[in-house]
Write an enzyme that holds these catalytic residues in place. Structure first.
Site, PDB file in Angstrom:
ATOM      1  N   ASP A 229       0.883  -1.154   0.000  1.00  0.00           N
ATOM      2  CA  ASP A 229       0.000   0.000   0.000  1.00  0.00           C
ATOM      3  C   ASP A 229       0.923   1.208   0.000  1.00  0.00           C
ATOM      4  O   ASP A 229       2.130   1.096   0.270  1.00  0.00           O
ATOM      5  CB  ASP A 229      -0.915  -0.043   1.238  1.00  0.00           C
TER       6      ASP A 229
HETATM    7  C1  GLC Z   1      -4.228   4.335  -0.128  1.00  0.00           C
HETATM    8  C2  GLC Z   1      -5.144   3.124  -0.014  1.00  0.00           C
HETATM    9  C3  GLC Z   1      -5.016   2.161  -1.157  1.00  0.00           C
HETATM   10  C4  GLC Z   1      -4.723   2.947  -2.425  1.00  0.00           C
HETATM   11  C5  GLC Z   1      -3.332   3.538  -2.283  1.00  0.00           C
HETATM   12  C6  GLC Z   1      -2.960   4.432  -3.472  1.00  0.00           C
HETATM   13  O1  GLC Z   1      -3.675   4.648   1.110  1.00  0.00           O
HETATM   14  O2  GLC Z   1      -5.079   2.385   1.201  1.00  0.00           O
HETATM   15  O3  GLC Z   1      -6.241   1.422  -1.257  1.00  0.00           O
HETATM   16  O4  GLC Z   1      -4.783   2.094  -3.571  1.00  0.00           O
HETATM   17  O5  GLC Z   1      -3.165   4.263  -1.071  1.00  0.00           O
HETATM   18  O6  GLC Z   1      -3.788   5.568  -3.482  1.00  0.00           O
END
Ligand code: GLC
Length: 602
Positions: A229
């Protein structure tokens, strides 16, 4: 055995180290003309491609894109073909916008109705969540776009999401929090997966050998690459050692230097680094990043139609007293509610879509044959009750036959990054329902919310139709259901408890300290309410229709289960058959019954 040995042999240690993290906010690392950069973009309900300033919270702008119904909405369709269509449309739009990897679907289990991202997830049931996600993945990947089921795993609260340890017993981990991913992987064959921010039983998921090697690759057969993430890496070297392939966003030189030093100091075996690079290259070198896609353009009307059909089949009829619905052409409708003019149609956070084709109930009424007596805002989107708005709404209502009141949860009630405080709807909306329910007119409540709400007002209204977060075409779909042009076929994919007080261990959610103890074990959602024989407002799988169905000739044999379903009513309709299995005599503590099949209708 490295599949890309020839390329890897030509890469320097520096290049291999650099490949282990991204190049900026949204790109993977490129190596000369050997390894192209992939462009990654959110999200599960539409593309959030950021060409300018990038962020992972939906703060900066993004390019116009189609906003499909949220995952919580799609789940109510229980329709695998519908969700695969949405996946295909997402994958096509991605290719046209030169996005090679879509960061979705999100399929974490809705452990508690207050989970801030429940709007972005499918269900409290791992089987339903996995089946739906598997088909969305298949759809997204149909044209070579990469899907990214997320967030692996046990990520069921937003509070302290980057520093929360999910403490869960192995059986519950397997049966509830991993079965969804297992089904999604085996049915969708995703080329990537995103680890979650949290720890599971004391180890960050992104560096857990048990999760990433023993379970994900060995048992589930996952053969894609693992991406963190955003900002989800805790220990970069531990991540590489245990099976994570790409840290996003990029760690730039410090990240690469850390890997080089670890190899040179013997803390990271270069063969392990090569293995991680190989797993990443398997995906990158077969992705759309290797092709020019200039000729592919978005057919916006087609995309809107896919969003419309998905919204239509996801609408749930919860109450229809004395058949107040469907509305007739002659019915004079007082349309009330801020959401009717400014729809609540998507969630908030990284999934935010910049849609250019948003329908509203107010603007589309006439096109759907609805005779409006007028529109009144009724309540402020955020804030206290406004007596003038209530008075204006009542004045309009008494000039109508039926009031259609659009209420639910506003943008500050539910969002990524925070959990809800309670299950109530905004007090000013509940007060308006109370006021309107005292008039002679029939009162139809249209709900727009991404997660369950308490309904102390239910007995005072004549009908409730739940559109969840219907995406850009949700309003037109809702009129089709309200007028009977489409007979609602949606079924709830999560339980609506009578009140939050009935939620198991609800008082301990969300955990505000490091450890989040999953004390309810297997008994999540209907598994709990069934076993505890506790009454609920609306059960998992519930939904009404404008017709009725009879079930006959149920037969069970070692080939499976057969049942004859007949439409015994006056109008055409779609029945969602659900097969649950339980075990009467058992000396193992287990749920009374569990969903085990979404039978194909012959
Ligand atoms: C965010 C989310 C994830 C997302 C990523 C990119 O914190 O948890 O679901 O795809 O960052 O935006």
């Amino acid at each position: 055995m490295l599949k890309n040995a020839a390329i890897i042999k030509k890469l320097t240690l520096e290049q291999k180290a650099a490949l282990m993290s991204g190049q900026g906010e949204w790109k993977s690392y490129a190596v000369n003309n050997q390894v192209p950069a992939m462009f990654l973009s959110d999200g599960p309900l539409g593309l959030r491609k950021q060409s300018g300033a990038g962020d992972h919270l939906g703060l900066n702008g993004s390019e116009p894109a189609t906003c499909f119904p949220s995952s919580a909405t799609l789940a109510n369709s229980w329709n695998l073909e519908v969700v695969e269509d949405v996946g295909q449309a997402l994958g096509k739009e991605a290719q046209a916008l030169d996005v090679h990897q879509v960061l979705g679907p999100g399929l974490n289990i809705k452990r508690n109705p207050l989970g801030g991202r429940n709007f972005e997830y499918y269900s409290e049931d791992p089987y339903l969540a996995g089946k739906l996600a598997g088909r969305v993945i298949r759809g997204i990947q149909a044209n070579g776009t990469i899907a990214t089921p997320k967030h692996f795993a046990v990520n069921s609260q937003e509070t302290r999401r980057m520093a929360s340890n999910s403490v869960v017993d192995e059986r519950t981990l397997r049966e509830i929090y991993l079965t969804n991913f297992e089904i999604a992987i085996q049915e969708g064959n995703p080329k990537s997966i995103m680890t979650s921010y949290n720890e599971v039983n004391g180890t960050y998921t992104n560096e857990s050998h048990h999760l990433l090697q023993d379970i994900l690759r060995q048992e589930f057969g996952f053969d894609g690459y693992v991406v963190t993430d955003w900002g989800g890496d805790n220990d970069h070297i531990a991540g590489i050692k245990n099976g994570s392939n790409l840290v996003m966003p990029g760690l730039k030189q410090p990240g690469a230097r850390e890997v080089i030093a670890a190899v040179q100091e013997g803390r990271l075996d270069e063969a392990v680094l090569d293995q991680r690079v190989d797993e990443l290259l398997n995906v990158v070198l077969s992705s759309n990043a290797t092709k020019k896609n200039d000729a592919i353009k978005v057919d916006w009307d087609h995309q809107h139609q896919v969003a419309y059909q998905a919204a239509l089949k996801s609408i749930v009829l919860l109450k229809n007293e004395a058949d107040v619905l469907p509305l007739t052409q002659e019915t004079r409708v007082a349309l009330i509610g801020d959401f009717a003019a400014n729809p609540r149609y998507q969630g908030a956070g990284s999934s935010l879509v910049n849609t250019k084709n948003l329908e509203t109930l107010k603007d589309t009424a006439q096109a759907h044959g609805v005779t409006l007596a007028g529109y009144a805002q009724g309540y402020k989107r955020v804030g206290q009750s406004d007596p003038a708005l209530i008075a204006e709404a009542k004045d309009l209502a008494i000039k109508s036959d039926v009031v259609v009141l659009n209420v639910g949860l506003n943008e500050v009630s539910e969002s990524e990054g925070m959990d809800r405080k309670d299950m109530t709807m905004p007090a000013n909306q509940v007060e308006l329902i109370q006021e309107l329910s005292q008039l002679d007119q029939k009162l139809v409540v249209v709900l727009s919310a991404g997660s369950p709400v308490e309904m102390p007002w239910l007995d005072r209204v004549d009908a409730v139709v739940h559109g969840y977060l219907g995406g850009e075409a949700g309003a037109g779909a809702m009129w089709e259901v309200l007028t009977g042009a489409y007979n609602p076929s949606g079924r709830l994919a999560e339980t609506y408890p009578m009140s939050y007080a009935d939620v198991p261990f609800g008082e301990e959610f969300p955990a505000h300290r490091r450890n989040s103890y999953y004390k309810e074990s297997l008994f999540v959602g209907y598994r709990y309410y069934d076993k505890a024989q506790k009454a609920v407002r609306f059960p998992f799988g519930f939904g009404l229709s404008y017709t009725s169905f009879t079930y006959d000739n149920l037969s069970v044999n070692d080939q499976g289960v057969e049942v004859k379903v007949t439409n015994s009513g006056q109008v055409a309709g779609t029945e969602t058959v659900q097969l649950y299995i339980g075990k009467a005599e058992t000396n193992i503590l287990r749920p009374a019954k569990e969903l085990k099949a979404l039978p194909k209708l012959a």
